[in-house]
Scaffold this active site. Structure first.
Site, PDB file in Angstrom:
ATOM      1  N   CYS A 116     -19.471 -16.386  28.251  1.00  0.00           N
ATOM      2  CA  CYS A 116     -20.055 -17.677  28.660  1.00  0.00           C
ATOM      3  C   CYS A 116     -20.812 -17.579  29.978  1.00  0.00           C
ATOM      4  CB  CYS A 116     -18.964 -18.730  28.780  1.00  0.00           C
ATOM      5  SG  CYS A 116     -18.023 -18.868  27.268  1.00  0.00           S
ATOM      6  N   HIS A 277     -22.751 -24.585  31.674  1.00  0.00           N
ATOM      7  CA  HIS A 277     -22.564 -23.907  30.389  1.00  0.00           C
ATOM      8  C   HIS A 277     -21.971 -24.926  29.419  1.00  0.00           C
ATOM      9  CE1 HIS A 277     -20.989 -21.598  27.176  1.00  0.00           C
ATOM     10  NE2 HIS A 277     -19.734 -21.710  27.570  1.00  0.00           N
ATOM     11  N   ASN A 307     -21.339 -24.770  21.249  1.00  0.00           N
ATOM     12  CA  ASN A 307     -21.264 -23.801  22.342  1.00  0.00           C
ATOM     13  C   ASN A 307     -21.974 -22.520  21.897  1.00  0.00           C
ATOM     14  OD1 ASN A 307     -20.482 -21.806  24.137  1.00  0.00           O
ATOM     15  ND2 ASN A 307     -18.332 -22.415  24.218  1.00  0.00           N
TER      16      ASN A 307
END
Ligand code: UT7
Length: 350
Positions: A116, A277, A307
């Site tokens: 991430c 993020h 995501n």
């Protein structure tokens, strides 16, 4: 010492939209559960066997290169962040070089494996190379084809409903003036590495834990990355201790942002646009509240894409830029937390 600026940015998301209701046909989940816990309404999946992490990255990179007013032949280094590479090796950096038709062998290509926070790590690496004068035009990419490696049964629902595919890219360029990347802050703590991980296939051989689970053959010489037991029992998918990761995320996001603010002599009021993020809308909202930022200063698109890990920040930054939300002179804050754990922030004067 030189400075670096984002000279061009682009993103690509596959055309195939997958709604929460579609996933609810495959596993025991619901649109209501997913939206309430994560904010996600739908995500994109690459076309199987026709698209890959590299092909999506190339689509984003072509746009970024074009918008930077450069050509592919002016790129002197590639930094590629992904957790879903086309191959175990070689990495996606060289595959992207080939895909873009860059025949210049003077360039370097590097893969970053920081999940991430991969894009911010990649940006930081590129920034250092430009500051030292070694390179002038670095292609920095985050791309993921998660959908090739998810568990589409109820067993994997806590992870599978979250992830989506896509790619984002920037051309980081040497700049003579004061704007550009102001600072990047990088952190890591491997203590909880397995709490959010994609463990098999791998060379660990059960070294860290769970050796007996994996059904390794009793063979002194022939090791194996992937066993029949792993496939049969479903140990070949990402796993996440969601609540634990959530708690760490809402702690580390603010910490790493405040660290960069203090370093630059800014307060959160100075931030013009915050791009977190896209892990979970609830995490973004928590951090937004803590920093006291109004809605128009935060950009979220997890609702549409889920995501996309290393791709989430460059996709969001690219979309925000396209919609006129990123203006010259703006102070942009990027921040990420994820598997590793690693976390990071970047401040950019646009
Ligand atoms: O990008 C990398 C970093 N990742 C993150 O930051 C993610 C952080 N974590 C999260 O976002 C959240 O923990 C999740 C969205 C992943 C999960 O939400 P949660 O509120 O923490 O749920 P949970 O894992 O505690 O599970 C609650 C219940 C469980 O059922 P029981 O044991 O209470 O009966 C789960 O089995 O919800 C169940 N559950 C689901 N139910 C329907 C888990 N996933 C699903 C699902 N649909 N997809």
């Amino acid at each position: 010492m030189y400075k670096s600026k984002i000279a061009g940015i682009g993103h690509y998301v596959p055309a195939n939209v997958v709604t929460n209701n579609e996933l609810a046909v495959l596993m025991d989940t619901s649109d209501e559960w997913i939206q309430e816990r994560t904010g996600i309404q739908e995500r994109r999946y690459g076309t199987k066997h026709e698209e890959s992490t590299t092909s999506m990255a190339a689509n984003a990179a072509r746009i970024a290169i074009d918008r930077a007013g450069t050509t592919k032949d002016q790129i002197d280094f590639i930094v590629f962040a992904t957790l879903s590479p086309d191959y175990f090796f070689p990495g996606c950096g060289v595959l992207l070089q080939r895909e873009l038709g860059i025949t210049n062998t003077e360039i370097g290509a590097l893969d970053v494996r920081n999940q991430c926070s991969g894009f911010i790590y990649a940006l930081s690496i590129a920034d250092q190379f430009i500051k030292t004068g070694m390179y002038k035009n670095i292609l920095v990419v985050g791309a993921e084809m998660h959908s090739m490696g998810l568990d589409y049964t109820t067993r994997g629902r806590n992870v599978t409903v979250i992830f989506g595919d896509g790619a984002g890219a920037v051309v980081l360029q040497r700049s003579e003036n004061e704007s550009g990347i102001l600072t990047t802050k990088l952190h890591a703590d491997g203590t909880h590495a397995e709490e959010l991980a994609f463990i098999n296939p791998g060379s660990h051989g059960g070294y860290h834990k769970n050796r007996d689970l994996y059904g390794y053959p009793d063979d002194k010489y022939g090791g194996i990355f992937l066993t029949e037991t792993m496939v049969k029992e479903g140990y070949i998918f990402p796993n996440m201790n969601g609540q634990f990761v959530f708690k760490m995320a809402i702690q580390k996001f603010p910490e790493v942002i405040k660290e960069a603010l203090a370093d630059q002599g800014y307060t959160s009021e100075d931030i013009d646009l915050f791009i977190p993020h896209q892990a979970n809308l609830r995490i973004s909202q928590f951090v937004q509240k803590l920093l006291g930022l109004p809605d128009h200063k935060v950009y979220n698109n997890i609702q549409k894409y889920g995501n996309t890990t290393a791709a989430s920040i460059p996709i969001a930054l690219s979309e925000a830029w396209e919609s006129g939300k990123v203006k010259e002179g703006d102070l942009i804050c990027l921040a990420a937390f994820g598997s590793g754990f690693t976390w990071a922030s970047a401040f950019i004067k646009w």
